[in-house]
Design a protein around this motif. Structure first.
Motif, PDB file in Angstrom:
ATOM      1  N   UNK A 108      54.330   2.909 -43.709  1.00  0.00           N
ATOM      2  CA  UNK A 108      54.876   3.339 -42.425  1.00  0.00           C
ATOM      3  C   UNK A 108      55.066   4.847 -42.439  1.00  0.00           C
ATOM      4  N   UNK A 161      46.631  13.233 -41.347  1.00  0.00           N
ATOM      5  CA  UNK A 161      47.885  13.187 -42.108  1.00  0.00           C
ATOM      6  C   UNK A 161      47.910  14.382 -43.043  1.00  0.00           C
ATOM      7  N   UNK A 171      53.672  15.397 -43.116  1.00  0.00           N
ATOM      8  CA  UNK A 171      54.651  14.656 -43.917  1.00  0.00           C
ATOM      9  C   UNK A 171      54.783  15.347 -45.272  1.00  0.00           C
ATOM     10  N   UNK A 216      46.552  19.111 -48.856  1.00  0.00           N
ATOM     11  CA  UNK A 216      46.376  17.665 -49.044  1.00  0.00           C
ATOM     12  C   UNK A 216      46.299  16.993 -47.682  1.00  0.00           C
ATOM     13  N   UNK A 217      45.119  16.843 -47.187  1.00  0.00           N
ATOM     14  CA  UNK A 217      44.897  16.328 -45.843  1.00  0.00           C
ATOM     15  C   UNK A 217      44.096  15.026 -45.937  1.00  0.00           C
ATOM     16  N   UNK A 218      44.475  14.049 -45.134  1.00  0.00           N
ATOM     17  CA  UNK A 218      43.717  12.799 -45.060  1.00  0.00           C
ATOM     18  C   UNK A 218      43.397  12.519 -43.609  1.00  0.00           C
ATOM     19  N   UNK A 263      39.839  13.461 -48.058  1.00  0.00           N
ATOM     20  CA  UNK A 263      38.825  12.523 -47.605  1.00  0.00           C
ATOM     21  C   UNK A 263      39.144  11.925 -46.252  1.00  0.00           C
ATOM     22  N   UNK A 317      52.834  11.234 -48.906  1.00  0.00           N
ATOM     23  CA  UNK A 317      52.380   9.953 -48.410  1.00  0.00           C
ATOM     24  C   UNK A 317      53.263   8.859 -49.002  1.00  0.00           C
ATOM     25  N   UNK A 318      53.684   7.865 -48.194  1.00  0.00           N
ATOM     26  CA  UNK A 318      54.510   6.805 -48.777  1.00  0.00           C
ATOM     27  C   UNK A 318      53.719   5.946 -49.758  1.00  0.00           C
ATOM     28  N   UNK A 344      42.923  12.388 -51.066  1.00  0.00           N
ATOM     29  CA  UNK A 344      43.244  13.705 -50.522  1.00  0.00           C
ATOM     30  C   UNK A 344      41.961  14.430 -50.162  1.00  0.00           C
ATOM     31  N   UNK A 386      57.873   3.938 -46.725  1.00  0.00           N
ATOM     32  CA  UNK A 386      57.782   4.666 -45.462  1.00  0.00           C
ATOM     33  C   UNK A 386      58.049   6.147 -45.690  1.00  0.00           C
ATOM     34  N   UNK A 387      57.555   6.966 -44.792  1.00  0.00           N
ATOM     35  CA  UNK A 387      57.746   8.409 -44.847  1.00  0.00           C
ATOM     36  C   UNK A 387      58.165   8.883 -43.467  1.00  0.00           C
ATOM     37  N   UNK A 388      58.837  10.028 -43.446  1.00  0.00           N
ATOM     38  CA  UNK A 388      59.320  10.586 -42.196  1.00  0.00           C
ATOM     39  C   UNK A 388      58.451  11.783 -41.816  1.00  0.00           C
ATOM     40  N   UNK A 389      58.113  11.861 -40.540  1.00  0.00           N
ATOM     41  CA  UNK A 389      57.258  12.939 -40.049  1.00  0.00           C
ATOM     42  C   UNK A 389      58.085  14.219 -39.904  1.00  0.00           C
ATOM     43  N   UNK A 415      42.318   6.955 -47.526  1.00  0.00           N
ATOM     44  CA  UNK A 415      41.414   7.988 -48.073  1.00  0.00           C
ATOM     45  C   UNK A 415      42.090   8.780 -49.190  1.00  0.00           C
ATOM     46  N   UNK A 448      55.016  16.584 -35.468  1.00  0.00           N
ATOM     47  CA  UNK A 448      53.974  15.803 -34.809  1.00  0.00           C
ATOM     48  C   UNK A 448      53.288  16.668 -33.760  1.00  0.00           C
ATOM     49  N   UNK A 501      50.058  14.472 -38.005  1.00  0.00           N
ATOM     50  CA  UNK A 501      51.393  14.176 -38.519  1.00  0.00           C
ATOM     51  C   UNK A 501      51.570  14.905 -39.846  1.00  0.00           C
ATOM     52  N   UNK A 559      56.976   7.454 -39.906  1.00  0.00           N
ATOM     53  CA  UNK A 559      57.850   7.348 -38.746  1.00  0.00           C
ATOM     54  C   UNK A 559      58.231   8.717 -38.206  1.00  0.00           C
TER      55      UNK A 559
END
Lengths: 318, 318
Positions: free
Chosen positions: B111, A102, A22, A108-110, B30, A25-26, B28, A31-34, B26, A37, A20, B113
């Motif tokens: 969230x 994410x 984004x 910046x990957x999680x 991680x 990150x929220x 960033x 909330x956050x919007x993708x 996590x 995907x 996903x 979305x």
């Protein structure tokens, strides 16, 4: 022998990758919007298998998925990718591993991982693939799998097979077995200490660690330098320190899997360890340009770019 | 008429909920390990539909999913839940909405979305369900859907139906239509301003806003007070300020959906607005005790607990 006739068996993780993208990150409660995907076949084993297939090998996977819809879908996708899945167990009652990736702003990957113990390989799972392993030209074994399953895989390899071990051995017994049987060992910076037994700091110490490992059996050792400072590939009598190639790393996921696959395929094709190292570096730089770990390699382009990178490096240092 | 014979049509979102419980998000670069994974039918429309079904109604959903595997799975689950899905469009080429709910330590929920525009309702999608809407005892319309689809749903409701509108109207035209046609309007604190036209601060101002809205058509108005300070339910001549019930809120997702469904079902059963408000508060407190938005309501227990909460409140204030 043509590359297309080489048989590679990959023993490792088969999972569902949910990627996903984004913007941010929220916050907690937010909330956050993708933006994008992707949902696809993933896991280290499948990623390495797909990369080997793209580089011309006939590939068989040995791994475990659940008997859920996700398991059915990832096996269908593997079959569509031209990967043999007869060695992938569909475990009753288990849920297929889920790797949520994410991806935020570049780099910046999680990762959020759900890997049920039930989708790890057992020695019996591996034993059931003994014939396939025995006839492979190369076997790629991921050391994230339980030690007993790794041992079963190493035992089953044919005498002339190229045996490649990737990751941190689970225990001292597994480490000993791996170093005495594998032709190629690979560890990233987080896995380094488990493989070498001490904590090398900086490229010079990683080279020294690689040379130590060469003295224990393997003929090629590939180790990452901590802090994203590239990779060392060493062989008896030489080594190269590979920079991280490419400028646009969007998501590091899968870079190491393509690295291992390309290194193995180059060695299988008879390239020298030094040129094989550049195949690996170019393959890793290709996958990290996109979100998710799925490789999209082209054999001819990889060969050309690796040769060019190798010659440029030789010109610089020479 | 028995509750079990009431027909409720819910017009809104049908999605796949992926709920991952983790100890901590996590860093960033991680990774984190999932403690618990739930994957299920979700989205506000489905959550409200499931809640109404659990409270004894015959339920039909009106919504849109994609023609992907996820769309097939959520419709299968809805059917297993006893929900009618003849009114759910499987849109060619669209991907089913995905709602990722990352649940950290209690209360820390994020969230993410992915809702493709193609899985929003069109007026034609709603028109195709005109007969079903016309014969419903209650219609729950979610204002997150496009204004034209909301208008089509409001137009199609039978004259005697209980019409419940939930959310922030998309534009002034929709707001006007909703207030002139809906029997019950509901907005949470983030949606409040769009519905009432100004920004009420604190319970007293929210009560005043609810009374304003009552003057424009609805006979029951339910509005949340910002900052998690409960809900106001108002009717001509009275109101109640509901506290957030229960102590163990693990994940607020879905609390509002169960609130709306229980409020509607209580009114449909002939309860007074004041007692219906307590049904809603108890139903919301039930769903937030678990990760994910899926309700698990029991009609008899809800009725008993709502009556008890109502009487306790009366004893305290009286």
């Amino acid at each position: 022998m043509e590359d297309s006739e080489r048989k590679v068996v990959v023993v490792g993780q088969v999972a569902r990758d949910l990627v996903l993208s984004i913007d941010d990150l929220p916050e907690e409660g937010g909330s956050a919007t993708v933006r994008e995907r992707r949902e696809m076949l993933g896991g280290k084993g499948a990623n390495q298998g797909v990369a080997c297939r793209q580089l011309g090998a006939r590939v068989e996977l040995v791994g475990v998925v659940g008997d859920d819809a996700a398991g059915r879908e990832v096996l269908e996708q593997a079959a569509d990718d031209g990967i043999g899945v007869a060695g992938v167990v569909r475990r009753a009652g288990a849920r297929t591993a889920l790797l949520l990736d994410l991806v935020g702003p570049p780099g910046a990957r999680r990762l959020v991982e759900d890997v049920d113990d039930q989708v790890l390989l057992s020695p019996d799972d591996v034993e059931a693939c003994r014939e396939s392993l025995r006839s492979a030209d190369a076997v790629l074994v991921q050391l994230q799998q339980p030690g007993a399953a790794v041992a079963a895989a190493l035992d089953a390899c044919g005498e002339d097979a190229l045996v490649v071990a990737d990751g941190a051995p689970a225990d001292e017994e597994t480490r000993r077995r791996v170093l005495s049987r594998a032709d190629v060992v690979r560890a990233d910076s987080a896995e380094l200490e488990s493989l070498v037994g001490w904590e090398p700091d900086g490229a010079a110490e990683v080279v020294r660690a690689a040379q130590e490992l060469l003295g224990q059996g393997p003929r090629v050792v590939a180790l990452s330098v901590a802090g994203g400072r590239g990779d060392v590939v060493a062989w008896p009598g030489g080594h190269v320190v590979l920079p991280l190639l490419g400028e646009k790393a969007v998501d590091p996921t899968g870079g190491g899997d393509s690295f291992v696959a390309a290194l193995a395929m180059a060695l299988l094709a008879g390239e020298t360890p030094e040129l094989a190292a550049w195949w690996a570096a170019v393959a890793a730089s290709d996958v990290v340009r996109r979100p998710g770990g799925r490789p999209e390699l082209e054999a001819d382009r990889l060969r050309t770019e690796a040769r060019r990178a190798y010659e440029e490096a030789a010109a610089t240092t020479g």
